[in-house]
Design an enzyme around this catalytic site. Sequence first.
Site, PDB file in Angstrom:
ATOM      1  N   THR A 122      19.864 -14.305  22.151  1.00 17.45           N
ATOM      2  CA  THR A 122      18.580 -14.020  22.780  1.00 17.45           C
ATOM      3  C   THR A 122      17.432 -14.483  21.893  1.00 17.45           C
ATOM      4  O   THR A 122      17.556 -14.502  20.654  1.00 17.45           O
ATOM      5  CB  THR A 122      18.438 -12.505  23.029  1.00 17.45           C
ATOM      6  OG1 THR A 122      17.105 -12.193  23.438  1.00 17.45           O
ATOM      7  CG2 THR A 122      18.737 -11.705  21.764  1.00 17.45           C
ATOM      8  N   ASP A 123      16.305 -14.806  22.505  1.00 10.24           N
ATOM      9  CA  ASP A 123      15.126 -15.147  21.707  1.00 10.24           C
ATOM     10  C   ASP A 123      14.500 -13.915  21.055  1.00 10.24           C
ATOM     11  O   ASP A 123      13.625 -14.039  20.189  1.00 10.24           O
ATOM     12  CB  ASP A 123      14.097 -15.895  22.543  1.00 10.24           C
ATOM     13  CG  ASP A 123      13.597 -15.142  23.760  1.00 10.24           C
ATOM     14  OD1 ASP A 123      14.019 -13.992  23.973  1.00 10.24           O
ATOM     15  OD2 ASP A 123      12.776 -15.701  24.513  1.00 10.24           O
ATOM     16  N   GLU A 124      14.971 -12.720  21.409  1.00 10.78           N
ATOM     17  CA  GLU A 124      14.428 -11.514  20.801  1.00 10.78           C
ATOM     18  C   GLU A 124      14.746 -11.412  19.315  1.00 10.78           C
ATOM     19  O   GLU A 124      14.118 -10.635  18.588  1.00 10.78           O
ATOM     20  CB  GLU A 124      14.932 -10.268  21.543  1.00 10.78           C
ATOM     21  CG  GLU A 124      14.419 -10.178  22.963  1.00 10.78           C
ATOM     22  CD  GLU A 124      14.770  -8.873  23.654  1.00 10.78           C
ATOM     23  OE1 GLU A 124      14.680  -7.814  23.012  1.00 10.78           O
ATOM     24  OE2 GLU A 124      15.158  -8.923  24.840  1.00 10.78           O
ATOM     25  N   TYR A 149      18.866  -3.473  19.274  1.00  9.09           N
ATOM     26  CA  TYR A 149      19.508  -4.540  20.051  1.00  9.09           C
ATOM     27  C   TYR A 149      19.290  -5.892  19.392  1.00  9.09           C
ATOM     28  O   TYR A 149      20.244  -6.631  19.082  1.00  9.09           O
ATOM     29  CB  TYR A 149      18.977  -4.553  21.482  1.00  9.09           C
ATOM     30  CG  TYR A 149      19.247  -5.860  22.201  1.00  9.09           C
ATOM     31  CD1 TYR A 149      20.554  -6.316  22.375  1.00  9.09           C
ATOM     32  CD2 TYR A 149      18.205  -6.650  22.689  1.00  9.09           C
ATOM     33  CE1 TYR A 149      20.810  -7.523  23.010  1.00  9.09           C
ATOM     34  CE2 TYR A 149      18.452  -7.847  23.320  1.00  9.09           C
ATOM     35  CZ  TYR A 149      19.752  -8.288  23.485  1.00  9.09           C
ATOM     36  OH  TYR A 149      20.008  -9.477  24.101  1.00  9.09           O
ATOM     37  N   LYS A 153      21.948  -8.517  17.476  1.00  7.05           N
ATOM     38  CA  LYS A 153      22.143  -9.896  17.935  1.00  7.05           C
ATOM     39  C   LYS A 153      21.789 -10.886  16.824  1.00  7.05           C
ATOM     40  O   LYS A 153      22.452 -11.923  16.671  1.00  7.05           O
ATOM     41  CB  LYS A 153      21.307 -10.174  19.187  1.00  7.05           C
ATOM     42  CG  LYS A 153      21.807  -9.479  20.440  1.00  7.05           C
ATOM     43  CD  LYS A 153      23.230  -9.882  20.812  1.00  7.05           C
ATOM     44  CE  LYS A 153      23.316 -11.323  21.296  1.00  7.05           C
ATOM     45  NZ  LYS A 153      24.709 -11.668  21.731  1.00  7.05           N
TER      46      LYS A 153
END
Length: 332
Positions: A122-124, A149, A153
Amino acid sequence: MSTKKILVTGGAGFIGANFVRYTAEHRPEYRITVLDALTYAGNKDNLAGLDGVELVVGDVCDRDLVDRLTADTDVVTHFAAESHVDNSLYDPEPFVRTNVHGTFTLLEAVRRHGKRLHHISTDEVFGDLPVGSTDLFTENSPHNPSSPYSATKSGSDMLVRAWARSYGVHATISNCANNYGPYQHPEKFIPRQVTNLLTGERPRVYGDGTNVREWTHVDDHNAAVHTILDHGTAGETYLIGSSAERSNREIVELILELLGHQADAYDHVADRPGHDLRYANDSSKLRALGWRPRYGDLRQGLADTIAWYRDNQPWWQTHKTIAETKYAEIGR
């Protein structure tokens, strides 16, 4: 056309199940095996109607099972993850276990058997960008996660990078912008607003609603994964994004318009702790491989998604009740 075997971890979840469906339709050379623990977010009904797909119910942290499945495949696509920020704030332990230890377990199996791996992220992991700026995340952006989260990741991404460099594992990584589309759990932002309206409730927006996301249709995401599998370079990371940036408020107002409601018919609720301001990806490295988003028109993609939820209420009604009970407990 030679037949290849592909193992899809988390293939009964939202993005994973759509990947399985996309692969079955567009890439018939693949024989597909799905590994999924069928937790609340994994649903075997997401794979209904697909012939020739083998579903193995199991945990990505199960070393013996993962080893056996990896030995019997050619390609592994790693979608399995705990993925909802609110849930990670409420109970981070499953995120550490699945996202970090699960990825480690898979990497070790891939290393033992010399298999090709693509890791979905994810780009998060990059944190956030200023609202109103033109800054974009790139493959070289430093990781700066802000939730359990995104931190887990980020940890999984770093494991994949290390195994590729230290052990020569043939692995690639993709970090995608926010996804939307069919089969997404109603706890997530877009399906929550859509299903609220379909059940006579008002949409809810965290804080002032100015947080901006880049929205990518799940089919475009999965087409990008196949582009990377076919043309990506081992050890490299690719960012996936549609360039369709909208604030949360704009998304809700568009959903309201598409469903025939007044644009201001929604409520503001307490903001999420550590809520990232803006995500946006520079996907030029991926586009150089030939990928382009089919759903460049966010309005059409949302209209198609709304139609799916309207036509598939039995799929989401029970999930919706459980999700809203949980949101009520945390006041959101």
